[in-house]
Design an enzyme around this catalytic site. Structure first.
Site, PDB file in Angstrom:
ATOM      1  N   SER A 113       0.831  -1.216   0.000  1.00 11.60           N
ATOM      2  CA  SER A 113       0.000   0.000   0.000  1.00 11.60           C
ATOM      3  C   SER A 113       0.854   1.250   0.000  1.00 11.60           C
ATOM      4  O   SER A 113       0.399   2.305  -0.427  1.00 11.60           O
ATOM      5  CB  SER A 113      -0.862   0.054   1.264  1.00 11.60           C
ATOM      6  OG  SER A 113      -1.720  -1.035   1.314  1.00 11.60           O
ATOM      7  N   GLU A 146      -5.145  -0.814  -8.538  1.00 10.39           N
ATOM      8  CA  GLU A 146      -4.142   0.126  -9.027  1.00 10.39           C
ATOM      9  C   GLU A 146      -2.972  -0.703  -9.567  1.00 10.39           C
ATOM     10  O   GLU A 146      -2.447  -1.571  -8.866  1.00 10.39           O
ATOM     11  CB  GLU A 146      -3.673   1.054  -7.897  1.00 10.39           C
ATOM     12  CG  GLU A 146      -4.754   2.058  -7.486  1.00 10.39           C
ATOM     13  CD  GLU A 146      -4.397   2.890  -6.250  1.00 10.39           C
ATOM     14  OE1 GLU A 146      -4.699   4.088  -6.232  1.00 10.39           O
ATOM     15  OE2 GLU A 146      -3.837   2.324  -5.289  1.00 10.39           O
ATOM     16  N   ASN A 184      -4.751   6.140  -1.661  1.00 15.06           N
ATOM     17  CA  ASN A 184      -4.250   6.470  -0.326  1.00 15.06           C
ATOM     18  C   ASN A 184      -3.701   7.892  -0.259  1.00 15.06           C
ATOM     19  O   ASN A 184      -3.799   8.540   0.785  1.00 15.06           O
ATOM     20  CB  ASN A 184      -3.196   5.464   0.126  1.00 15.06           C
ATOM     21  CG  ASN A 184      -3.851   4.184   0.631  1.00 15.06           C
ATOM     22  OD1 ASN A 184      -4.950   4.219   1.178  1.00 15.06           O
ATOM     23  ND2 ASN A 184      -3.202   3.058   0.425  1.00 15.06           N
TER      24      ASN A 184
HETATM   25  P1  NAD Z   1      -1.706  -9.718   7.074  1.00  8.51           P
HETATM   26  O1  NAD Z   1      -0.827  -9.515   8.237  1.00  8.51           O
HETATM   27  O2  NAD Z   1      -3.152 -10.012   7.300  1.00  8.51           O
HETATM   28  O3  NAD Z   1      -1.127 -10.928   6.199  1.00  8.51           O
HETATM   29  C1  NAD Z   1       0.230 -11.121   5.903  1.00  8.51           C
HETATM   30  C2  NAD Z   1       0.490 -12.617   5.801  1.00  8.51           C
HETATM   31  O4  NAD Z   1       1.758 -12.826   5.221  1.00  8.51           O
HETATM   32  C3  NAD Z   1       0.481 -13.317   7.153  1.00  8.51           C
HETATM   33  O5  NAD Z   1      -0.443 -14.373   7.108  1.00  8.51           O
HETATM   34  C4  NAD Z   1       1.925 -13.827   7.294  1.00  8.51           C
HETATM   35  O6  NAD Z   1       2.005 -15.090   7.929  1.00  8.51           O
HETATM   36  C5  NAD Z   1       2.357 -13.949   5.870  1.00  8.51           C
HETATM   37  N1  NAD Z   1       3.808 -13.881   5.669  1.00  8.51           N
HETATM   38  C6  NAD Z   1       4.705 -13.124   6.311  1.00  8.51           C
HETATM   39  N2  NAD Z   1       5.940 -13.309   5.775  1.00  8.51           N
HETATM   40  C7  NAD Z   1       5.798 -14.213   4.793  1.00  8.51           C
HETATM   41  C8  NAD Z   1       6.682 -14.814   3.876  1.00  8.51           C
HETATM   42  N3  NAD Z   1       7.985 -14.478   3.858  1.00  8.51           N
HETATM   43  N4  NAD Z   1       6.198 -15.713   3.012  1.00  8.51           N
HETATM   44  C9  NAD Z   1       4.896 -16.035   3.016  1.00  8.51           C
HETATM   45  N5  NAD Z   1       3.995 -15.476   3.843  1.00  8.51           N
HETATM   46  C10 NAD Z   1       4.442 -14.581   4.721  1.00  8.51           C
HETATM   47  O7  NAD Z   1      -1.523  -8.435   6.151  1.00  8.51           O
HETATM   48  P2  NAD Z   1      -2.537  -7.837   5.041  1.00  8.51           P
HETATM   49  O8  NAD Z   1      -3.427  -6.847   5.687  1.00  8.51           O
HETATM   50  O9  NAD Z   1      -3.119  -8.939   4.251  1.00  8.51           O
HETATM   51  O10 NAD Z   1      -1.515  -6.990   4.166  1.00  8.51           O
HETATM   52  C11 NAD Z   1      -0.624  -7.613   3.278  1.00  8.51           C
HETATM   53  C12 NAD Z   1      -0.107  -6.609   2.270  1.00  8.51           C
HETATM   54  O11 NAD Z   1      -1.207  -6.038   1.559  1.00  8.51           O
HETATM   55  C13 NAD Z   1       0.653  -5.433   2.873  1.00  8.51           C
HETATM   56  O12 NAD Z   1       1.686  -5.068   2.003  1.00  8.51           O
HETATM   57  C14 NAD Z   1      -0.409  -4.349   2.942  1.00  8.51           C
HETATM   58  O13 NAD Z   1       0.146  -3.054   2.902  1.00  8.51           O
HETATM   59  C15 NAD Z   1      -1.190  -4.620   1.677  1.00  8.51           C
HETATM   60  N6  NAD Z   1      -2.585  -4.144   1.673  1.00  8.51           N
HETATM   61  C16 NAD Z   1      -3.373  -4.252   2.779  1.00  8.51           C
HETATM   62  C17 NAD Z   1      -4.697  -3.793   2.731  1.00  8.51           C
HETATM   63  C18 NAD Z   1      -5.594  -3.901   3.939  1.00  8.51           C
HETATM   64  O14 NAD Z   1      -6.671  -3.283   3.941  1.00  8.51           O
HETATM   65  N7  NAD Z   1      -5.249  -4.684   4.943  1.00  8.51           N
HETATM   66  C19 NAD Z   1      -5.206  -3.255   1.546  1.00  8.51           C
HETATM   67  C20 NAD Z   1      -4.382  -3.192   0.422  1.00  8.51           C
HETATM   68  C21 NAD Z   1      -3.071  -3.633   0.506  1.00  8.51           C
END
Ligand code: NAD
Length: 491
Positions: A113, A146, A184
């Site tokens: 993000s 995006e 954002n």
């Molecule tokens: P989250 O913490 O829910 O999920 C992340 C997952 O990645 C966890 O399950 C973790 O175990 C796993 N993980 C960590 N290291 C790893 C690795 N090396 N290999 C495989 N898996 C691994 O986080 P999220 O909210 O899903 O966010 C993930 C990404 O998406 C971030 O970059 C965030 O900025 C982006 N994002 C989030 C949102 C939101 O609303 N939460 C929206 C758009 C983008």
């Protein structure tokens, strides 16, 4: 799909639903099980709502191969999408690993993000195949994606990702790698502005939220949305924007830091701006009596006519000249001017409130902003609230600062949107699409700006700037020019 958290499980579901095979990769078995449980739960919900057949659910799950072996899982993939936690060192390490494990022609996409995709790509052998593919939460539902190119990304890669997004029935908006991308970069400073209005006591949290849901037609008020996004996530994105652009607009509001220090992150911790564990008790019904007579100061533009007929219809007498007996004096409030001057001219400043009507559009009832100069007596505010309740106005109460609440929050965001057009970062049409599909706006910010009129928006911003000295409120040159020329952003 690497990382099956909140976002990754949704993206894996979406891609498997489109008929593609997905390797679902997690860091260990526990997280893998959790991610697959979330994914199955989402499919089960779709089945129970009759939106997915049992057979399709089975087929979708058959196409997903859960694994904790990154190298094996990614080796054959045409596309790798990464949604691991938002930390540069983790992403860099993962992309280095992928660089070695994937086919050289595989596309590597990040769902980040706020991190620099250029920096993520910089550590890889084939940076031309690295791009951003930014989904919105929940990924299966939200229509915007995006697609982000760095200076190194090959145009074919961006094109393929945009085509994929269309095939997933999403609308892609293609932009370059810049902090916050479109959504954002517009949303997060606006949320910060809402926190500032709250912490400087311009209105209550409920009224700030209502100003934007009723006044602008947004699906959720900013403070409710902040609690949903998570105040920790919001602060991290804001800090990225602050590093990238500087200036007052992105400086985190002290209250945001305070809530983060207290670990009140919003819904996920049970409390943020609102308390989700305790039901809030409505204030005791000690309401002031509705005044028997109100004075309305005549308004040459006729902005009070409708209100006057509503007041009279409720059996309250209206006079045009306040006297010592008049309980309440109402003047038309204009977000470009202080109500105070009109209150002083009316001769009874302690009894005066301003009322500004914000048309909701869409045939829905509009919003009345009841504006209180600081010299207004406390019981005057209560009388105005009682009057609004009696005649059924959808009202909020705010202090007498230019822009009041709705225009203050909306117009500064519109100005940010114009800056994006001015910088050549995104087109007006793409910005509007992104905010409608990514944030549920009923119309895009530039369309709403056109409707309000560039000259009007620029004047409100100038009044806000004059009152606060905050350079973030200065109309950007392109807005000033459109205001002078009477031009529109959406033709
Ligand atoms: P989250 O913490 O829910 O999920 C992340 C997952 O990645 C966890 O399950 C973790 O175990 C796993 N993980 C960590 N290291 C790893 C690795 N090396 N290999 C495989 N898996 C691994 O986080 P999220 O909210 O899903 O966010 C993930 C990404 O998406 C971030 O970059 C965030 O900025 C982006 N994002 C989030 C949102 C939101 O609303 N939460 C929206 C758009 C983008």
């Amino acid at each position: 799909m690497i990382g099956l958290g909140l976002m990754g499980s949704g993206i894996a579901e979406l891609i498997a639903r489109s008929g593609r095979r997905v390797a679902a990769i997690e860091i260990n078995q526990d997280y893998l099980d959790q991610g697959m449980t979330r994914l199955r739960g989402s499919l089960d919900k779709a089945v129970s709502r009759g939106k997915l057949s049992e057979a399709d659910r089975t087929d979708i799950l058959d196409r997903i191969r859960p694994t904790t072996d990154i190298a094996a899982g990614a080796a054959e993939a045409d596309l790798v999408v990464e949604a691991i936690p938002e930390r540069m060192e983790l992403k860099r390490a993962l992309f280095e690993q992928l660089d070695a494990a994937c086919r050289p022609d595989a596309i590597l996409a990040t769902n980040t993000s706020s991190l620099s995709i250029t920096e993520i790509a910089g550590g890889t052998r084939y940076p031309e195949r690295v791009a951003g593919l930014h989904f919105f939460n929940p990924a299966p539902v939200m229509k915007l994606v995006e697609v982000i190119s760095t200076v190194l990304t090959s145009p074919e890669v961006a094109q393929t990702l945009a085509l994929l997004a269309r095939d997933l029935r999403k609308t892609p908006v293609k932009v370059d790698d810049r902090a916050g991308f479109v959504v954002n970069a517009l949303l997060v400073p606006y949320l910060n502005h809402a926190i500032r209005l709250l912490e400087t006591a311009q209105a209550t949290r409920e009224d700030i939220d209502k100003a934007m849901t009723v006044g602008l037609g947004l699906p959720m008020g900013p403070l409710t949305l902040l609690d949903l996004i998570g105040l920790d996530t919001d602060l991290a994105v804001l800090e990225t924007l602050q590093d990238a652009f500087g200036g007052t607009r992105y400086r985190p509001a002290p209250l945001l830091r305070k809530l983060n220090d207290a670990r009140l992150f919003g819904r996920k911790t049970g409390r943020g701006f609102y308390d989700y564990q305790r039901q809030s008790v409505p204030a005791d019904g000690d309401q002031a009596p509705v005044p028997a007579e109100v004075a309305v100061i005549p308004d040459p533009e006729g902005r009070m006519d409708e209100l006057v007929s509503q007041i009279t219809a409720a059996g309250i007498s209206v006079v045009w000249q306040p006297s010592d007996q008049t309980g309440l004096v109402i003047v038309a409030a204009d977000p470009k001017h202080r109500v105070l001057d009109a209150a002083l001219a009316a001769g009874h400043p302690a009894d005066v409130v301003g009322i500004a009507f914000v048309a909701a559009g869409n045939g829905k009832p509009g919003l009345a902003e009841i504006v209180l100069p600081d010299v207004t007596a406390a019981d005057t505010a209560a009388k105005a609230a009682a009057l609004a309740a009696r005649i059924g106005l959808n009202a909020i109460i705010c202090r007498d600062r230019p822009g009041f609440i709705t225009e203050a929050l909306a117009y500064v965001q519109f100005n940010d949107a114009v800056r994006m057009v001015q910088d050549g970062y995104a087109s007006a049409a793409d910005i509007d699409t992104a905010m409608m599909l990514g944030c549920g706006y009923p119309r895009g910010p530039l369309e709403m700006l056109d409707e309000a009129g560039a000259a009007n928006v620029a004047s409100v911003l100038e009044a806000m700037h004059a009152a606060t000295g905050d350079p973030a409120f200065t109309p950007v040159p392109m807005l000033a020019e459109y205001a002078t020329a009477g031009s529109k952003f959406r033709g």
